[in-house]
Enzyme design. Sequence first.
Site, PDB file in Angstrom:
ATOM      1  N   ASN A 152       0.874  -1.175   0.000  1.00  0.00           N
ATOM      2  CA  ASN A 152       0.000   0.000   0.000  1.00  0.00           C
ATOM      3  C   ASN A 152       0.909   1.222   0.000  1.00  0.00           C
ATOM      4  O   ASN A 152       1.437   1.603   1.038  1.00  0.00           O
ATOM      5  CB  ASN A 152      -0.890  -0.027   1.261  1.00  0.00           C
ATOM      6  CG  ASN A 152      -1.758   1.214   1.382  1.00  0.00           C
ATOM      7  OD1 ASN A 152      -1.870   1.989   0.427  1.00  0.00           O
ATOM      8  ND2 ASN A 152      -2.364   1.397   2.549  1.00  0.00           N
ATOM      9  N   TRP A 153       1.075   1.801  -1.194  1.00  0.00           N
ATOM     10  CA  TRP A 153       2.036   2.907  -1.314  1.00  0.00           C
ATOM     11  C   TRP A 153       1.499   4.216  -0.742  1.00  0.00           C
ATOM     12  O   TRP A 153       2.217   5.191  -0.639  1.00  0.00           O
ATOM     13  CB  TRP A 153       2.408   3.113  -2.776  1.00  0.00           C
ATOM     14  CG  TRP A 153       3.379   2.090  -3.308  1.00  0.00           C
ATOM     15  CD1 TRP A 153       4.056   1.137  -2.595  1.00  0.00           C
ATOM     16  CD2 TRP A 153       3.801   1.947  -4.667  1.00  0.00           C
ATOM     17  NE1 TRP A 153       4.865   0.415  -3.426  1.00  0.00           N
ATOM     18  CE2 TRP A 153       4.731   0.886  -4.709  1.00  0.00           C
ATOM     19  CE3 TRP A 153       3.495   2.607  -5.852  1.00  0.00           C
ATOM     20  CZ2 TRP A 153       5.345   0.481  -5.893  1.00  0.00           C
ATOM     21  CZ3 TRP A 153       4.098   2.195  -7.032  1.00  0.00           C
ATOM     22  CH2 TRP A 153       5.009   1.151  -7.043  1.00  0.00           C
ATOM     23  N   LYS A 154       0.212   4.256  -0.440  1.00  0.00           N
ATOM     24  CA  LYS A 154      -0.423   5.483   0.071  1.00  0.00           C
ATOM     25  C   LYS A 154      -0.098   6.644  -0.880  1.00  0.00           C
ATOM     26  O   LYS A 154       0.000   6.431  -2.087  1.00  0.00           O
ATOM     27  CB  LYS A 154       0.030   5.738   1.513  1.00  0.00           C
ATOM     28  CG  LYS A 154      -0.210   4.498   2.402  1.00  0.00           C
ATOM     29  CD  LYS A 154      -0.039   4.744   3.869  1.00  0.00           C
ATOM     30  CE  LYS A 154      -0.305   3.444   4.622  1.00  0.00           C
ATOM     31  NZ  LYS A 154      -0.240   3.599   6.076  1.00  0.00           N
ATOM     32  N   HIS A 181      -9.877   1.579   4.700  1.00  0.00           N
ATOM     33  CA  HIS A 181      -8.618   1.829   5.431  1.00  0.00           C
ATOM     34  C   HIS A 181      -8.847   2.889   6.509  1.00  0.00           C
ATOM     35  O   HIS A 181      -9.563   3.866   6.279  1.00  0.00           O
ATOM     36  CB  HIS A 181      -7.535   2.284   4.449  1.00  0.00           C
ATOM     37  CG  HIS A 181      -6.170   2.226   5.043  1.00  0.00           C
ATOM     38  ND1 HIS A 181      -5.721   3.179   5.928  1.00  0.00           N
ATOM     39  CD2 HIS A 181      -5.170   1.322   4.903  1.00  0.00           C
ATOM     40  CE1 HIS A 181      -4.489   2.857   6.303  1.00  0.00           C
ATOM     41  NE2 HIS A 181      -4.131   1.744   5.692  1.00  0.00           N
ATOM     42  N   GLU A 238      -6.349  -4.875  10.694  1.00  0.00           N
ATOM     43  CA  GLU A 238      -5.346  -3.813  10.782  1.00  0.00           C
ATOM     44  C   GLU A 238      -5.750  -2.799  11.862  1.00  0.00           C
ATOM     45  O   GLU A 238      -6.504  -1.857  11.591  1.00  0.00           O
ATOM     46  CB  GLU A 238      -5.192  -3.122   9.421  1.00  0.00           C
ATOM     47  CG  GLU A 238      -4.123  -2.053   9.445  1.00  0.00           C
ATOM     48  CD  GLU A 238      -3.746  -1.550   8.064  1.00  0.00           C
ATOM     49  OE1 GLU A 238      -2.720  -1.982   7.541  1.00  0.00           O
ATOM     50  OE2 GLU A 238      -4.493  -0.738   7.503  1.00  0.00           O
ATOM     51  N   SER A 271       2.690  -1.912  10.512  1.00  0.00           N
ATOM     52  CA  SER A 271       4.123  -1.971  10.859  1.00  0.00           C
ATOM     53  C   SER A 271       4.798  -3.282  10.476  1.00  0.00           C
ATOM     54  O   SER A 271       5.701  -3.748  11.171  1.00  0.00           O
ATOM     55  CB  SER A 271       4.323  -1.697  12.356  1.00  0.00           C
ATOM     56  OG  SER A 271       3.932  -0.385  12.676  1.00  0.00           O
ATOM     57  N   GLY A 308       2.577  -0.946   4.302  1.00  0.00           N
ATOM     58  CA  GLY A 308       2.687   0.455   3.896  1.00  0.00           C
ATOM     59  C   GLY A 308       4.143   0.866   3.757  1.00  0.00           C
ATOM     60  O   GLY A 308       4.803   0.573   2.757  1.00  0.00           O
TER      61      GLY A 308
HETATM   62  P1  PGA Z   1       2.364   0.427   7.651  1.00  0.00           P
HETATM   63  O1  PGA Z   1       0.982   0.732   6.931  1.00  0.00           O
HETATM   64  O2  PGA Z   1       2.878  -0.873   7.107  1.00  0.00           O
HETATM   65  O3  PGA Z   1       3.239   1.595   7.287  1.00  0.00           O
HETATM   66  O4  PGA Z   1       2.092   0.361   9.114  1.00  0.00           O
HETATM   67  C1  PGA Z   1       0.064  -0.287   6.720  1.00  0.00           C
HETATM   68  C2  PGA Z   1      -1.214   0.294   6.191  1.00  0.00           C
HETATM   69  O5  PGA Z   1      -1.623   1.363   6.670  1.00  0.00           O
HETATM   70  O6  PGA Z   1      -1.845  -0.285   5.308  1.00  0.00           O
END
Ligand code: PGA
Length: 233
Positions: free
Chosen positions: A9-11, A95, A155, A196, A217
């Site tokens: 998930n590159w956001k 999300h 999540e 994380s 992410g």
């Molecule tokens: P993260 O994000 O791996 O940076 O904690 C995960 C997500 O929000 O999908």
Amino acid sequence: MKKIFIVANWKSNKTLEEVKSWFDAIKQFPIPERKEIIVCAPFIFLSEIRAIIKNNNLSVKLGVQNISSFDQGEYTGEICAKQVSDFATYAIIGHSERRKYFHETDNDVIVKLKQLAENNITPILCVSDMKQMDYYLSKDTTVLDKAGDIIFVYEPPSAISEGGQFHAESPKIANQNAGQISQKIGRKVTTLYGGSVNSGNAGSFSTLDNIDGCLIGQASLDVQEFCKIIQNT
Ligand code: PGA
């Protein structure tokens, strides 16, 4: 051996040049058959990435990070499921960052599930806690009827990395909650863990009974780290 889903998930990250060099590196990496690699990219890169995947015959699937809750029409700035269906196989919905910054509600998620179902896009449905599951199951039968076609992600918002700081849920609790999702549905459904995840802890989640992979992410942005996650799951 179970199938493992590794979802990036590159956001709201990466420029076009960075996207190209990420893919230049992943092209060199042999992806094991039992691992489904899904890159959920910003909308603006879908066309480019679709071409890269096709031209290089890569075992990578394309996803998006959101869709509009409306069908096509007069909704300035929105991108709907029908438009996305030409490019993406998967779409993240629900999300917690969409809830936190864009005020999305449980009901919006239900509407988006319907949009995805109508357009043959597989939802990657984020579940922050079991109250959300209860809401989905009480409000609509879509979740129950289509559960076999949904990838659930347990999540917890508190586990999502912030400013490069990782603070993952304990694998034991993640496994318990992932198991509860299947229990609520009434049969085993594909469930990932997110929050994380990095190359150091990915294997401690993906090897658990109730967890079929990870949503990643921050650690997915660095392609070398992402390849190590693929290796370690
Ligand atoms: P993260 O994000 O791996 O940076 O904690 C995960 C997500 O929000 O999908």
